[in-house]
Design an enzyme around this catalytic site. Structure first.
Site, PDB file in Angstrom:
ATOM      1  N   TYR B 266       7.082 -53.933  28.684  1.00 58.94           N
ATOM      2  CA  TYR B 266       6.832 -54.619  29.974  1.00 58.94           C
ATOM      3  C   TYR B 266       5.154 -54.816  30.535  1.00 58.94           C
ATOM      4  O   TYR B 266       4.319 -55.256  30.290  1.00 58.94           O
ATOM      5  CB  TYR B 266       7.325 -54.039  31.294  1.00 58.94           C
ATOM      6  CG  TYR B 266       7.271 -54.832  32.254  1.00 58.94           C
ATOM      7  CD1 TYR B 266       6.424 -56.148  33.265  1.00 58.94           C
ATOM      8  CD2 TYR B 266       5.785 -53.792  32.917  1.00 58.94           C
ATOM      9  CE1 TYR B 266       6.314 -56.416  34.234  1.00 58.94           C
ATOM     10  CE2 TYR B 266       5.168 -53.845  34.751  1.00 58.94           C
ATOM     11  CZ  TYR B 266       6.015 -55.454  34.662  1.00 58.94           C
ATOM     12  OH  TYR B 266       4.459 -55.586  36.520  1.00 58.94           O
ATOM     13  N   ASP B 301      13.683 -59.247  33.725  1.00 60.98           N
ATOM     14  CA  ASP B 301      13.689 -60.495  34.435  1.00 60.98           C
ATOM     15  C   ASP B 301      12.331 -61.214  34.764  1.00 60.98           C
ATOM     16  O   ASP B 301      12.158 -62.181  34.779  1.00 60.98           O
ATOM     17  CB  ASP B 301      13.491 -59.499  36.194  1.00 60.98           C
ATOM     18  CG  ASP B 301      13.031 -58.536  36.177  1.00 60.98           C
ATOM     19  OD1 ASP B 301      12.970 -57.446  35.658  1.00 60.98           O
ATOM     20  OD2 ASP B 301      12.295 -58.949  37.621  1.00 60.98           O
ATOM     21  N   LYS B 373      21.250 -54.269  35.265  1.00 57.84           N
ATOM     22  CA  LYS B 373      21.020 -54.337  36.632  1.00 57.84           C
ATOM     23  C   LYS B 373      20.925 -56.151  36.729  1.00 57.84           C
ATOM     24  O   LYS B 373      19.747 -56.070  35.389  1.00 57.84           O
ATOM     25  CB  LYS B 373      19.987 -53.313  36.366  1.00 57.84           C
ATOM     26  CG  LYS B 373      18.929 -53.804  37.885  1.00 57.84           C
ATOM     27  CD  LYS B 373      18.012 -52.829  37.954  1.00 57.84           C
ATOM     28  CE  LYS B 373      16.767 -53.359  38.995  1.00 57.84           C
ATOM     29  NZ  LYS B 373      15.495 -52.543  38.896  1.00 57.84           N
TER      30      LYS B 373
END
Lengths: 245, 518
Positions: B266, B301, B373
């Site tokens: 990320y 995500d 998640k």
């Protein structure tokens, strides 16, 4: 002259719906309080259709009701953006077509300001409020110099990168530092580069007055709540003199 | 719940082998380098605390001082503990203060006996820190035993973010009373790019609250009270990401946080942090998380908000496999892997819900023991709160149907305002209705053999294998440099924080890594 009212299910019925929370527990008095608020907001009659307590001391209300206000559409005044808001795809397409190369953007926080929040929100891929930053745009080549960049460094980098536009973010406003820094920056660019070669100068920050661009010697000021897309759209508008179509 | 998708075990095994091949060289890199933040985390565990009058933490001042004298490649442990012995200062924070004033010269101990003594002292000091982490973990186990876990799966995860820790606390407590099992305190915008951790309780953040050790402590204590009141252990989440990832991990262990956002790529892709810095920091932080019994949450995500969620579906799978490989290598167990994925397909796409089901079930079946998640729609939330609430309902339904572990509660006011009290209440009502109404529907939900969902899941998996194949041949660092993930090109010699990376010298010593790898 065009006079209109809100529309529920019949022309002219003036029906609106409203939801809000009051910081009180749910009981009859709370419902009365909600109706009082609706009444003061001009809903008459107001109909309380839903009330639900949340936690200890809060209640959520939904109210339907009639308002008597008239709207005169001829008297609507809006401040129009003076450039069209484009999607990332459109921005890329216009640059490709008009410029035939990537548009170079250099960004920095200048002076002692260490708050990269603003410049990062506009430049970083991550972006802000669900909008990706300028790095996301294929046709924009972004150099983010980060915080505490000196004006000479910025000018040098802008020159080396052949910047089409320079973005400067200023958050700290103590003793008008943001204004002084901006003036120093625009003066340095004017000194270093002839008018036609000077990159577009843009500053942004939460405390700027958007009308002060001329006074500060920059081309555009962006205030609180500016999104990357607005900046990208402006760049395209100012540098390619074109709308999407 | 194995075998709903009829995945070929050979293909699954091949995907894992490729992830290992792609990740292997990166692990080697992480094992042979250190960073300023890794060394600062070591010093935090050794007991350095507090900050100077400008708010710069003493760990930063001490690492900078050591680095100026002997460089970073030996690690700071040997020079620091050698200096403690030679100067006779027995409080390590005091040594940091003296060093910051220029009153200490650092050197690497020359003689064998001196080196051994410094090593032993470093081991003892950091061992005390790790013991505290162990105690916090035991404390968590005890509290979970006493108060109990949430009664349902998925666990309900809610975000709090006011910027002011003293506002966050009552909001978090209210959210827990309203049904949240996990509270995440979002960090202030831009904290990930600070190369130091702010100190003390903070009341001013931008769109989030600064992560500080004191804020961690205050929030954990408040949620302990609420756990007691509710008879259910409420978990606390923060971020081990950005330039201070290892220190965040250490602080989380010391203050008994329960989950940490910690993604392998990320920071590189979305924050332009140097790739080597990220991988070195990440391995250390995951080792600390493993020891602390913390569940990591990965950030897949983000790929879907940047790229098209249908076209990029396989990049999520690839990232999950890489995150799993790096996590296992660092010592995390399957129950600690909150691998991420999200409901981000454009609702206007025909069969979008069916595609979401296929993707979510694929993740479930690939990682059967991980508490996945599941993250709500954000990209296609338009400000139409009514439509948004419906979309969130369908998101919740996928969560219930595919046995997700952690469900981040979607807000219909996403992209409008930071959630209001009533927004949260309505969102939680939505979750409760769907989870209760659907109940154990996942037992009955078996996609038709050879049908749309099975085909789609197998297609995504095979695309993931193809991509992993390319990455493994090209090496992960090159793949990142070439813009394989997202659209960003992130070369290994660029990005923020690179100047804080150093290759290990032959005598590099890190007592924490040593203990965590033992």
């Amino acid at each position: 002259m065009t006079i209109i009212r809100p529309y529920g299910d019949t022309t002219g019925d003036g029906m609106v719906q409203l939801s809000f929370t009051l910081p009180v527990a749910h009981d009859k008095r709370a419902e009365g309080a909600a109706l009082q608020l609706a009444g003061k907001m001009g809903m008459d009659p107001a109909m309380l259709v839903h009330a639900k307590q949340m936690g200890d001391g809060f209640t959520f209300f939904v109210v339907y009701g009639k308002v008597n206000h008239l709207v005169d559409t001829d008297k609507v005044v809006v401040v129009e953006r003076d450039f069209p808001l484009l999607s990332a795809k459109e921005v890329n397409a216009v640059i490709k077509r008009r410029l035939r190369r990537r548009l170079n953007v250099v960004g920095a926080c200048i002076g002692t300001d260490a708050h990269t929040v603003g410049i990062d929100a506009i430049l970083n891929l991550k972006g802000i409020a669900g909008e990706k930053g300028l790095e996301y745009y294929r046709e924009l080549a972004v150099t983010n110099m980060g915080a505490q960049v000196s004006v000479p460094e910025l000018v040098e980098t802008a020159r080396a990168q052949k910047a089409d536009a320079v973005l400067v973010s200023q958050v700290v406003t103590q003793r008008d530092a943001h204004l002084q820094n901006t003036r120093a920056m625009s003066a340095a660019f004017r000194e270093a580069l002839p008018e036609g070669k000077r990159p577009l100068l843009i500053v942004g920050g939460p405390r700027f007055d958007e009308l002060m661009a001329g006074e500060l010697g920059v081309d555009r000021i962006f205030g609180r709540g500016t999104t990357p897309r607005e900046v990208a759209s402006y760049l395209v508008h100012a540098l390619t003199g074109s709308a999407a179509r | 719940m194995a075998g709903k998708l009829n995945l070929d075990p050979e293909v699954v095994a091949k995907a894992r082998r490729l992830a290992e091949r792609a990740g292997g060289p990166v692990v080697e890199l992480a094992r042979s380098h250190t960073t300023v933040s890794v060394e600062r985390a070591v010093l935090r565990l050794a007991g350095v605390h507090g900050a100077d009058s400008d708010g710069i933490p003493w760990v930063n001042r001490l690492v900078d001082a050591v680095r100026a004298d002997v460089g970073l490649g030996h690690g700071v442990s040997l020079p620091v503990f050698h200096a403690m012995r030679t100067t006779g200062v027995d409080d390590i924070t005091v040594l940091a203060q003296k060093a910051a004033a220029g009153a200490v010269r650092f050197g690497v101990p020359e003689g064998k006996a001196e080196a051994t003594a410094a090593r032993r002292a470093a081991k003892r000091a950091t061992g005390d820190g790790l013991k505290l982490v162990d105690r916090r973990r035991a404390e968590r186990d005890r509290l979970i035993k006493r108060y109990g876990d949430p009664r349902q799966r998925p666990w309900i995860y809610l975000i709090v973010a006011t910027g002011d820790i003293y506002e966050d606390i009552p909001q978090a407590q209210a959210a827990a009373r309203a049904g949240a099992d996990i509270i995440a305190v979002i960090r202030s915008t831009g904290q990930s790019l600070l190369d130091y951790v702010p100190e003390g309780a903070t009341r001013e953040g931008f769109a989030g609250t600064y992560a500080t050790q004191e804020n961690f402590r205050l929030m954990r204590a408040a949620l302990d009270e609420t756990s007691k009141e509710l008879g259910r252990y409420v978990r606390l989440t923060n971020y081990a990401s950005g330039l201070c990832m290892p220190e965040m991990a250490a602080m989380a262990g010391l203050e008994r946080l329960d989950m940490m956002l910690n993604d392998s790529m990320y920071g590189i892709l979305f924050r332009d942090i140097n790739p080597i810095r990220t991988f070195v920091d990440q391995r250390f932080s995951r080792q600390v998380h493993a020891r602390a019994g913390i569940i990591i949450n990965t950030g897949e995500d983000n790929y879907l908000t940047t790229a098209d969620a249908v076209e990029a579906a396989h990049t999520v799978t690839v990232s999950q496999l890489l995150n799993e490989f790096f996590a296992h290598e660092a010592g995390l167990a399957d129950w600690q892997l909150g691998l991420g994925h999200a409901f981000e397909i454009n609702p206007e796409v025909p069969e979008s819900f069916r595609l979401e089901l296929a993707h979510a079930l694929l993740a479930r079946e690939l990682f059967p023991a991980a508490p996945l998640k599941w993250m709500p729609p954000t990209k296609h939330m338009t400000g139409d709160v009514f439509r948004g609430n419906l979309l969130d309902g369908f998101f919740n339904l996928v969560g219930a149907l595919t046995g997700q572990g952690i469900l981040l509660v979607g807000m219909m006011t996403e992209a409008v305002v930071t959630p209001w009290l009533s927004d949260r209440d309505i969102a939680l009502q939505n979750v409760r209705y769907v989870l209760t109404g659907a109940g154990n529907l996942h037992e009955d939900f078996v996609p038709a053999p050879g049908g749309f969902i099975q085909q789609r899941a197998n297609q995504v998996l095979s695309e993931a294998v193809d991509l992993l194949d390319r990455i493994a041949d090209d090496t992960l660092l090159n793949a990142i440099a070439d813009g394989t993930f997202g659209i960003m090109k992130r070369p290994a010699d660029r990005g923020k924080g690179l100047d804080g990376v150093a290759k290990h010298e032959e005598d590099y010593y890190n007592p924490v890594t040593e203990a965590l790898e033992a």
